[in-house]
Design an enzyme around this catalytic site. Structure first.
Site: not given
Length: 353
Positions: A37, A158, A82, A33, A46
């Site tokens: 962010r 998921y 992702d 990562r 973003r």
């Protein structure tokens, strides 16, 4: 950077050499990562588009991949994407909601599974391959380009839950009450993941990583069946087509099962989670996989806090692994509000010898 255990390979890329089994000093460094962010330039991007659009728009995905390379000079650039791109590419609905995370149409029945179409994947992920192709031209010559995918078990969690979960109860229930259905889902993900990763390699990825973030929720028998065996099959498939491409496996929170994982999957590099002791893991796996590269594994919270404690911890991990094939990384991803200056200080600390 120098090689401490073997003649230097033809590659001038430290990370690629380490992934192929060289002990490089100081070790190459990149972070899970690392594009995220915590970077102001990421947040600016973003605001222009939703997450899925950013993943599937080559201009944006290329820029987001390069941002931490431009800022920190990392040895590896991992594709901005992702792990849930694969189920989306097969036709499962996917939406990323702020404050909630991914939301998918849950797979709970034969009919749900039948709606997935693995034949859609290669066309659907064409923009991802275009991003990788662009990155091969835009990254510095010494930077290794990394592709990745989620491992079948973690992605299945998921898909069955319909999103994130604290315990993935529906997934584990399906494993027990409808193992035939769950096995078919895992088999579909295994073959599709292997094919997708080969596509990434053919588009320019020089190494690939398999993220099994939820491997640690399984008991040993299920770990062997749903973590080790699918990974082994994926590695075997990739090796048949791309024998020289290093493969990193990350069976997060696998505990002592990582020894069997290292022995049976055939990955080139074992990525370690935060709770693993690199020296002990090195000793644990050396009998079954001598010379296996280890990656990791500083606590992201220590990076978040920064300061002298961070520098001491980073250099302790680095120094403990000297003389062994090692890639410095975290034990999980960079946390959202990590000060960017802490990442710069970490990279400097690892490289300062």
């Amino acid at each position: 950077m120098i090689s401490e255990n073997a003649p230097s390979s033809p590659s001038s890329k430290p990370l690629l050499r380490a992934l192929r089994g060289e002990a490089i000093w100081p070790p190459p460094v990149w972070l899970m990562r690392q594009a995220g962010r915590y970077l102001p330039e990421f947040r600016a991007m973003r605001d222009r588009a939703d997450f899925l659009t950013r993943c599937m728009t080559p201009d944006m995905a290329t820029e987001l991949t390069i941002q931490p390379i431009r800022r920190y000079g990392m040895d590896g650039a991992i594709l901005f994407s992702d792990i849930l791109i694969l189920p989306w590419a097969m036709g499962q609905s996917l939406e990323f909601i702020d404050g909630r995370g991914p939301v998918l149409g849950a797979i709970r029945s034969e009919a749900d599974l039948a709606r997935l179409d693995p034949k859609r994947v290669q066309d659907a992920v064409a923009p991802v391959r275009e991003t990788l192709s662009r990155l091969t031209k835009e990254l510095p010559d010494v930077t290794t380009l990394l592709g990745f995918a989620g491992s079948p078990f973690t992605v299945s969690c998921y898909m069955v839950e319909g999103g994130g979960s604290r315990d993935f109860a529906e997934t584990r229930r399906m494993m027990q009450t409808n193992p035939a259905l769950f096995d078919r889902l895992i088999d579909t993900l295994t073959s599709s993941t292997a094919e997708m990763l080969c596509g990434q390699i053919e588009a320019g990825a020089e190494a690939v990583m398999l993220f099994d973030s939820w491997a640690g929720i399984l008991p040993p028998s299920a770990f062997r069946r749903y973590v080790i065996e699918p990974t082994r099959q994926i590695v075997e498939y990739i090796r048949a087509r791309h024998p020289k491409t290093p493969i990193i496996g990350f069976p997060r929170l696998g505990g002592i099962m990582v020894r069997e994982y290292a022995q049976k999957t055939g990955v080139n590099t074992l990525a370690l989670d935060t709770v693993a002791d690199p020296v002990q893991i090195s000793e644990l796996v050396s009998e079954v996989r001598p010379g296996l590269t280890l990656q990791g594994n500083m606590d992201p919270m220590i990076l978040f806090s920064g300061g002298e404690t961070m520098i001491r911890e980073a250099q302790a991990i680095r120094d403990a692994m000297r003389g062994k094939p090692h890639v410095f990384n975290l034990g999980h991803g960079v946390m959202q509000h990590t000060p960017p200056e802490n990442v710069a200080a970490l990279v400097e600390a690892v490289r300062s010898v």
